[in-house]
Write a protein that holds these residues in place. Structure first.
Motif, PDB file in Angstrom:
ATOM      1  N   ARG A   1       0.770  -1.230  -0.231  1.00 50.34           N
ATOM      2  CA  ARG A   1      -0.094  -0.078   0.034  1.00 50.34           C
ATOM      3  C   ARG A   1       0.634   1.155   0.038  1.00 50.34           C
ATOM      4  O   ARG A   1       0.604   2.277  -0.899  1.00 50.34           O
ATOM      5  N   TYR A   2       1.653   1.340   0.936  1.00 50.41           N
ATOM      6  CA  TYR A   2       2.346   2.525   1.050  1.00 50.41           C
ATOM      7  C   TYR A   2       3.988   2.693   0.564  1.00 50.41           C
ATOM      8  O   TYR A   2       4.730   3.487   0.530  1.00 50.41           O
TER       9      TYR A   2
ATOM     10  N   PRO B   1       5.022   1.301  -2.936  1.00 58.29           N
ATOM     11  CA  PRO B   1       5.112   0.802  -4.363  1.00 58.29           C
ATOM     12  C   PRO B   1       6.519   0.654  -5.127  1.00 58.29           C
ATOM     13  O   PRO B   1       6.848   1.646  -5.674  1.00 58.29           O
TER      14      PRO B   1
ATOM     15  N   ARG C   1       8.219   1.307  -8.789  1.00 59.15           N
ATOM     16  CA  ARG C   1       8.373   2.655  -9.412  1.00 59.15           C
ATOM     17  C   ARG C   1       9.779   3.495  -9.241  1.00 59.15           C
ATOM     18  O   ARG C   1      10.023   4.257  -9.979  1.00 59.15           O
TER      19      ARG C   1
ATOM     20  N   LEU D   1       5.680   7.460  -2.086  1.00 63.07           N
ATOM     21  CA  LEU D   1       5.853   8.265  -3.280  1.00 63.07           C
ATOM     22  C   LEU D   1       5.651   9.510  -2.631  1.00 63.07           C
ATOM     23  O   LEU D   1       6.499  10.524  -3.305  1.00 63.07           O
ATOM     24  N   ASP D   2       4.807   9.752  -2.035  1.00 66.13           N
ATOM     25  CA  ASP D   2       4.671  11.204  -1.714  1.00 66.13           C
ATOM     26  C   ASP D   2       5.689  11.750  -0.895  1.00 66.13           C
ATOM     27  O   ASP D   2       5.988  12.828  -1.089  1.00 66.13           O
TER      28      ASP D   2
ATOM     29  N   PHE E   1       8.806  10.820  -1.178  1.00 67.34           N
ATOM     30  CA  PHE E   1      10.050  10.980  -2.221  1.00 67.34           C
ATOM     31  C   PHE E   1      10.033  12.295  -2.854  1.00 67.34           C
ATOM     32  O   PHE E   1      11.012  12.939  -3.009  1.00 67.34           O
ATOM     33  N   ILE E   2       8.633  12.904  -3.108  1.00 64.03           N
ATOM     34  CA  ILE E   2       8.454  13.832  -3.431  1.00 64.03           C
ATOM     35  C   ILE E   2       8.596  15.076  -2.655  1.00 64.03           C
ATOM     36  O   ILE E   2       9.373  16.176  -2.865  1.00 64.03           O
ATOM     37  N   GLU E   3       8.029  14.974  -1.523  1.00 59.92           N
ATOM     38  CA  GLU E   3       7.886  16.267  -0.556  1.00 59.92           C
ATOM     39  C   GLU E   3       9.085  16.363   0.342  1.00 59.92           C
ATOM     40  O   GLU E   3       9.222  17.325   0.995  1.00 59.92           O
ATOM     41  N   ARG E   4       9.892  15.092   0.470  1.00 59.25           N
ATOM     42  CA  ARG E   4      11.280  15.111   1.172  1.00 59.25           C
ATOM     43  C   ARG E   4      11.171  15.638   2.604  1.00 59.25           C
ATOM     44  O   ARG E   4      12.149  16.086   3.264  1.00 59.25           O
TER      45      ARG E   4
END
Lengths: 267, 267, 267, 267
Positions: B107-108, B110, B113, B156-157, B159-162
């Motif tokens: 779920r958290y 993935p 990718r 994923l979140d 990794f983007i928002e750091r």
């Protein structure tokens, strides 16, 4: 009842890498493997491990270049099919520990986000009747559309886009069942009647059959309506498609082709 | 080495509903429960089931209204801590079947990718050195920021928002390890030194310790740097936070408060 | 018809940074500003620019530390309210160029993914009747739930979770209208009757009123049912909330408090 | 400098429906259309409207069945190319109102989520130097991989997966520029040197050129490195690909084929 299966698929690994395959009919009490023949291209390593919940086997390969898989089998089925409407919900504290994991959110089935929808839409049903209502809702609201979804598509996507293939139908059913506090898992399978012929996927839900003793049984449910549970040959199970793909690649991989033929033996 | 734990938390269930709790130190070989006391508000039903991988227990409750949990324990730890850099990667075909599920997307986490990122960023390392490089990358690139993430936040979140908290650091490490074909799971735990004091989460990776026999061992890794593996008390494990939350609610739920105190015994 | 507005809000900028504000009633033909008073804390720079579609103004600030905004106004409204059911859809080639952008996907309104849902659910209606059917579907299927959504929530999320606030209702209506090839934009506004009192948001759709000449008019629609279009004071418009927030911060920002009071003048 | 363009594409509309096309070189001061010839299949309706920011035209069609587009043009270019490193950032309050919309989040460029990454990675640069650093970071960290992304792919996806095509490179640059408070838009274009030959996309950023008067100019930036700004023929601009696709379909649509040839005139 016996089912004949013929499968071939092939892929190309640009570099030597690890691949996990799961495509053989599982040897489990309800399925007797009458005959089976698996042929694989040469590989550096090849090992079998028990698959999830001890249903079927996974094959680890380490290989490079083009790889071909060929599988033929005949499988006798003797599956207990309950009338879905007669099945009762188990109270959570009655569930065995191994069923509990199938209540949780998974990669493609983030069930908790469907809580309000499930309460509002299916609130007047419970147990097997709830599952039947969910199955019918999916059948009524989705369009079976090969090519409209892909390997990254999850239940959230399909719920919005209202179209997909067996994988997407099964993911939605699993998610909505879990949001109803009914354990649900994803089943990779072979079944006659799948059109176009291909690997198939359905859902399985854990409910209490008042006719039998004990804490619950897993029941197959196919929201696409294409597969008869009595004629469905299980390959393996998992939380969702991430666990039980016929081909999981750990590294670059180019899929080349596949063919699947499934029929009633003697037809 | 012994650890003292004091925890309280409370929540309100507007309607009678089912709740799953997992907050007690697990009784496992490396952790001896010297003493423990759990107090729960009254409930309609209360049942314990073994938790994932038989590490710890889950408590099923059916209750309504305000619910309070109080837990005190003293736990002696005797954990084998390997030097991360000395650990070797297992070839997939050498992995036991039960480790394989921890390679899959959850779920958290993935993981698939992140394949290109992992290959490009950590391609020159392997095994324990790879995990150390991932841990250091997270520590260098993330800001520990309570309040910046929530229960729906995944790797994923983050990794983007750091930025994020222990849960987010652990999810990222799990995802990047799996993308490296190293089994990784999420560990809910107690640890002294967590600031602000709270339930803590770290990752655990499955690697081969050449010093010991057999196919592999699980090793704790904390990308936040706050918890010493030798002083970390495991509550439970799972594929990610979806499996091993201290409070999973099947129905509406209002969280009221929590407090966690963890210290070295005698301090 | 005249409306009285009193608003205060404040926020803290830990470092000197740029902020965009849009909170004043727009001076447009259908709204006469009878009186208005805006008070702002001191800033390094402060500049006004015309806002989207020349409806209202944006205020650029460069400031640091705590910042307070206070705004009072009295606004006379004379808005042409058409009967939604009588409005006709414009053929795309009849639409003015400036309406076309409101057919496209935006940050919080990715309309194209709703194509199948819209066709299946609203396929028998068109024009204003389609919009009324969409509005009623949202009202029937969503629960107004302050706190259940946040600034990252978009129409996809709300469609799944079936709960949210005015912003989420408006985003869904905008997305489903666009998926019906009806231009739709997001309107930040003040309106009496919003409960709890707060900044409000509704949708606006571009349809043809057979009673008037020319190619189309924008009509307010509130799926929450709280705001009467005749009493709604527009602040600004945009593709979605990303364009017309009352406070857009380019840098770290801590929101402190807000209060909004809106009433019919004389009441 | 003059560019020759030859394009054909075709698609099939199973039912009569509305389609928006934008594929012609825009007639703007920096681009002189020396000759142009557009051929379209028959349609029920066909109308041209000015495209976004008055750059180029959109063509509305209402048609059914197979539809073919053929376009040939020769375009003389006289574009002012500034040295990126010499360009200065505009303070937000110095930006014209029409540039402000290009700071906001859009469908494929949700810039605000990159705030921490941008601050930490590019914090020591500003203005044109910041944009050059972002461009180089993308070039260093992404792999140009046709087929790895699709029409739903946005900057968040590409930032995670680190691969894509021109559209994905441009979306990332736009998002990271906006997170730096630099207005950025998406440019559909033709350019020689694109490999494989296809419609191309680049980003455009709004910066202050100390050499010229006034508040700022738009500058082309191609993170793929394939297109020379001096040889790039603009088709249109938008917030992202959602605004300026060569083919936007409002209803079911099956893409059949396309071919694009772009060369320096005389070569």
């Amino acid at each position: 009842m016996a089912i004949a299966i013929e499968t071939q698929f092939s892929f190309r690994l640009p570099r030597t890498s690890d691949v996990l395959l799961q495509f053989e009919a599982a040897a489990i009490p309800e399925q007797t493997i009458l005959s089976a023949n698996t042929e694989l291209s040469d590989s550096e390593h090849c090992a079998r491990v028990a698959a999830q919940d001890d249903i079927g086997e996974r094959i680890w390969l380490r290989a490079g270049g083009e790889f071909n898989v060929s599988y033929n089998a005949e499988v006798a089925l003797d599956r207990q099919i309950a009338d879905l409407g007669s099945l009762k919900r188990l109270m959570p504290h009655e569930m065995p520990g191994e069923a509990v994991q199938y209540l949780f959110d998974s990669r493609y089935c983030p069930a908790d986000r469907f809580q309000t929808f499930v309460d509002d839409t299916f609130g007047e049903t419970d147990g097997g009747a709830r599952i039947a209502a969910i199955r019918d809702w999916i059948a009524d609201n989705y369009r079976y559309t090969p090519g409209a979804s892909g390997p990254q598509t999850g239940a959230l996507d399909t719920f919005i886009e209202r179209r997909g293939i067996c994988r997407d139908y099964a993911h939605t059913l699993v998610a909505l069942a879990r949001a109803s506090t009914i354990p649900a898992r994803y089943v990779a399978c072979y079944a006659p009647g799948v059109d176009p012929p291909d690997f198939h996927a359905v859902a399985e839900v854990f409910l209490n059959d008042p006719e039998t003793e004990g804490g619950g049984t897993w029941q197959l449910v196919d929201a696409t309506g294409m597969a008869d549970p009595a004629q469905t040959v299980k390959i393996g199970v998992g939380r969702d498609a991430a666990d039980v793909s016929f081909l999981t690649s750990f590294g670059a991989n180019q899929f080349l082709s596949s063919s699947v033929r499934v029929g009633l033996l003697g037809e």
